[in-house]
Scaffold this motif. Structure first.
Motif, PDB file in Angstrom:
ATOM      1  N   LYS A 148       0.857  -1.195   0.000  1.00 12.68           N
ATOM      2  CA  LYS A 148       0.000   0.000   0.000  1.00 12.68           C
ATOM      3  C   LYS A 148       0.885   1.234   0.000  1.00 12.68           C
ATOM      4  CE  LYS A 148      -3.795  -2.247   2.475  1.00 12.68           C
ATOM      5  NZ  LYS A 148      -4.695  -2.221   3.665  1.00 12.68           N
ATOM      6  N   GLY A 150      -0.680   4.422  -0.641  1.00 13.67           N
ATOM      7  CA  GLY A 150      -1.656   5.500  -0.739  1.00 13.67           C
ATOM      8  C   GLY A 150      -2.164   5.670  -2.163  1.00 13.67           C
ATOM      9  N   ASP A 151      -2.385   6.911  -2.559  1.00 12.67           N
ATOM     10  CA  ASP A 151      -2.907   7.166  -3.902  1.00 12.67           C
ATOM     11  C   ASP A 151      -1.847   7.001  -4.990  1.00 12.67           C
ATOM     12  OD1 ASP A 151      -1.386   9.329  -3.281  1.00 12.67           O
ATOM     13  OD2 ASP A 151      -2.977  10.820  -3.476  1.00 12.67           O
ATOM     14  N   THR A 153      -0.158   4.136  -5.320  1.00 10.98           N
ATOM     15  CA  THR A 153       0.095   2.703  -5.408  1.00 10.98           C
ATOM     16  C   THR A 153       0.174   2.214  -6.845  1.00 10.98           C
ATOM     17  OG1 THR A 153      -1.024   2.369  -3.289  1.00 10.98           O
ATOM     18  CG2 THR A 153      -0.699   0.428  -4.671  1.00 10.98           C
ATOM     19  N   ASP A 179      -5.500   1.885  -4.015  1.00 13.42           N
ATOM     20  CA  ASP A 179      -4.637   2.074  -2.851  1.00 13.42           C
ATOM     21  C   ASP A 179      -3.914   0.810  -2.397  1.00 13.42           C
ATOM     22  OD1 ASP A 179      -6.890   0.753  -2.104  1.00 13.42           O
ATOM     23  OD2 ASP A 179      -7.210   1.862  -0.240  1.00 13.42           O
TER      24      ASP A 179
END
Length: 223
Positions: A148, A150-151, A153, A179
């Motif tokens: 992971k 976050g945005d 990924t 994500d």
């Protein structure tokens, strides 16, 4: 009963024990291997290495037990009684571990009834069989890897996969979300997962990513 009569299956001295062991145990291993490694028909399920290995060793264990029993009915009942004492209180992942318990029981019975040559050769031969067949096992581990970032990924996916290849790991993507990325990863047994994790985490300088390894049994992964 006339002691001069040579009963079938009865070993009267160490020489007979050694000769019988050297002939019957290898023959059992050979015939067990023929059955376990028989050609697979097209469309039938793929055989698991641990099961194949267990089938070979079981043939040897059966031969060893019958050598211990010989023509003695009392020994036969003794083996049945001793086998009933075995209780598996914990889950056994490798079928060979259960077979090794039977091996230990067999050589213990052979020692207990005074078949010392049989006990020694049986132990050495089974140890050799296990050493040979376990040498064919793939030296790898299987993991479910969750990454992971976050945005970022999905954007980081090529770099993550490059890090996996750098450590000679094979991977298959299972989930690709905004994500999170989930892989089935096969790594060489000597590779430390923390080193791979550090290489992946270095891709996120802010340290906001996470890497989770979940080791899986190869026999339970759906094809």
């Amino acid at each position: 009963m006339d002691p001069s009569i040579d009963l079938p299956g009865v070993m009267d001295n160490l020489q007979e024990e050694v000769l019988a062991s050297l002939i019957r145990l290898p023959l059992a291993a050979l015939l067990g291997a023929v059955l376990a490694l028989r050609p697979r028909r097209r469309g039938t399920p793929e055989r698991q290495p641990a099961v194949v290995q267990t089938q070979i060793v079981l043939a040897v264990v059966g031969s060893l037990i019958m050598l211990v029993v010989g023509a003695s009915l009392a020994r036969a009942f003794g083996i049945v009684g001793a086998a009933n004492l075995i209780r598996y209180r914990s889950k056994i992942e490798d079928p060979k571990d259960a077979v090794v318990m039977l091996c230990a029981l067999s050589v213990g019975l052979a020692s207990g009834v005074g078949l010392y040559g049989l006990a020694l050769i049986g132990t050495l031969f089974i140890t050799l069989c296990l050493w040979v067949i376990e040498g064919f096992e793939p030296q790898t581990r299987l993991f479910e890897l969750t990454v992971k970032m976050g945005d970022k990924t999905l954007d980081m996916r090529p770099k993550i996969e490059e890090a996996l290849r750098r450590f000679k790991s094979r991977y298959e993507i299972r989930t690709a979300a905004e994500d999170a990325l989930v892989y089935m990863v096969t790594t060489p047994r000597l590779v430390k997962t923390d080193r791979v994790s550090n290489a992946i985490m270095e891709l996120e300088p802010e340290g906001k990513g996470s890497v989770e390894w979940n080791e899986k049994s190869k026999d339970k992964i759906p094809k």
